[in-house]
Design a protein around this motif. Structure first.
Motif, PDB file in Angstrom:
ATOM      1  N   ILE A 219      11.952  43.349  67.442  1.00  0.00           N
ATOM      2  CA  ILE A 219      12.937  44.434  67.418  1.00  0.00           C
ATOM      3  C   ILE A 219      12.236  45.786  67.559  1.00  0.00           C
ATOM      4  O   ILE A 219      11.127  45.981  67.080  1.00  0.00           O
ATOM      5  CB  ILE A 219      13.805  44.395  66.139  1.00  0.00           C
TER       6      ILE A 219
ATOM      7  N   SER B 217       8.139  49.912  68.262  1.00  0.00           N
ATOM      8  CA  SER B 217       8.321  48.506  67.893  1.00  0.00           C
ATOM      9  C   SER B 217       8.199  48.351  66.384  1.00  0.00           C
ATOM     10  O   SER B 217       7.144  48.641  65.805  1.00  0.00           O
ATOM     11  CB  SER B 217       7.283  47.627  68.583  1.00  0.00           C
TER      12      SER B 217
ATOM     13  N   MET C 287      13.099  50.286  67.990  1.00  0.00           N
ATOM     14  CA  MET C 287      14.003  51.444  68.025  1.00  0.00           C
ATOM     15  C   MET C 287      13.699  52.212  69.309  1.00  0.00           C
ATOM     16  O   MET C 287      12.544  52.267  69.731  1.00  0.00           O
ATOM     17  CB  MET C 287      13.758  52.382  66.841  1.00  0.00           C
TER      18      MET C 287
ATOM     19  N   ASP D  87      21.097  44.721  72.292  1.00  0.00           N
ATOM     20  CA  ASP D  87      20.917  46.166  72.324  1.00  0.00           C
ATOM     21  C   ASP D  87      22.119  46.770  71.621  1.00  0.00           C
ATOM     22  O   ASP D  87      23.258  46.541  72.023  1.00  0.00           O
ATOM     23  CB  ASP D  87      20.841  46.639  73.773  1.00  0.00           C
TER      24      ASP D  87
ATOM     25  N   PHE E 154      18.772  50.223  68.680  1.00  0.00           N
ATOM     26  CA  PHE E 154      17.849  49.122  68.432  1.00  0.00           C
ATOM     27  C   PHE E 154      18.026  48.089  69.524  1.00  0.00           C
ATOM     28  O   PHE E 154      19.146  47.813  69.955  1.00  0.00           O
ATOM     29  CB  PHE E 154      18.144  48.469  67.074  1.00  0.00           C
ATOM     30  N   ARG E 155      16.913  47.506  69.958  1.00  0.00           N
ATOM     31  CA  ARG E 155      16.969  46.399  70.913  1.00  0.00           C
ATOM     32  C   ARG E 155      15.946  45.364  70.507  1.00  0.00           C
ATOM     33  O   ARG E 155      14.972  45.670  69.830  1.00  0.00           O
ATOM     34  CB  ARG E 155      16.741  46.875  72.341  1.00  0.00           C
TER      35      ARG E 155
ATOM     36  N   GLU F  44       9.983  54.526  72.635  1.00  0.00           N
ATOM     37  CA  GLU F  44      10.290  53.299  71.909  1.00  0.00           C
ATOM     38  C   GLU F  44       9.249  53.074  70.822  1.00  0.00           C
ATOM     39  O   GLU F  44       8.064  53.337  71.027  1.00  0.00           O
ATOM     40  CB  GLU F  44      10.290  52.130  72.888  1.00  0.00           C
TER      41      GLU F  44
END
Length: 165
Positions: free
Chosen positions: A89, A84, A91, A137, A127-128, A82
């Motif tokens: 948000i 940030s 990726m 998400d 993306f979340r 991940e």
């Protein structure tokens, strides 16, 4: 309608490493459920985070059509990376491998086999994030047929929106 619950414990091994043990449950009312008995080791450095997961997943259908009502138990391993983008948000890319059932009863689990509601081998990216009380998400992924060794993955679009009260 479905319900997600999660509980567990966490130990900070060093400033950058965290070990977690979690029980993650997803229930689909009237259909079935799955439970991850998860062990995870996470490493964080700046905006990057990498997590290694391993454990057992228990799955079942409420109508008892799989294994005469017994839960299906399978080993799994997974990894997630991940990044940030900012404080709300990120990726991500992740993948997991779910092994054949302990009972070696592949022909008896056709109702959950390759069903995206249940735990499957595959990979995802997207993306979340979280804004106020809303979590989202959005991404793409693929389910891979690791149990029957057929190499035709099924692509899908993932989208989740959770709104808290």
């Amino acid at each position: 309608m479905s319900f997600l619950s999660m509980n567990g414990q966490e130990e900070q091994m060093s400033p950058n490493f965290i070990f977690q043990q979690k029980n993650i449950e997803q229930e689909y009312i009237g259909v079935g459920y799955y439970k991850y008995y998860n062990n995870a080791l996470s490493m964080r450095s700046g905006n990057y985070k990498v997590t290694l997961n391993a454990g057992i997943v228990e799955q079942g259908l409420y109508d008892g059509s799989s294994l005469g009502g017994l839960p299906i138990l399978q080993n799994y391993v997974g990894v997630e990376a991940e990044y940030s983008l900012n404080r709300w948000i990120a990726m991500y890319v992740n993948g997991q491998y779910v092994d054949a059932p302990f009972y070696n009863a592949r022909s008896e689990i056709t109702d959950i086999y390759m069903n995206p509601l249940f735990a499957q081998s595959g990979y995802n990216m997207g993306f979340r994030g979280e804004v106020n009380t809303m979590k989202f998400d959005l991404g793409v992924g693929s389910l891979n047929d690791t149990q029957y060794n057929i190499s035709a993955p099924k692509a899908r679009l993932n989208m989740k929106v959770l709104i808290g009260f």
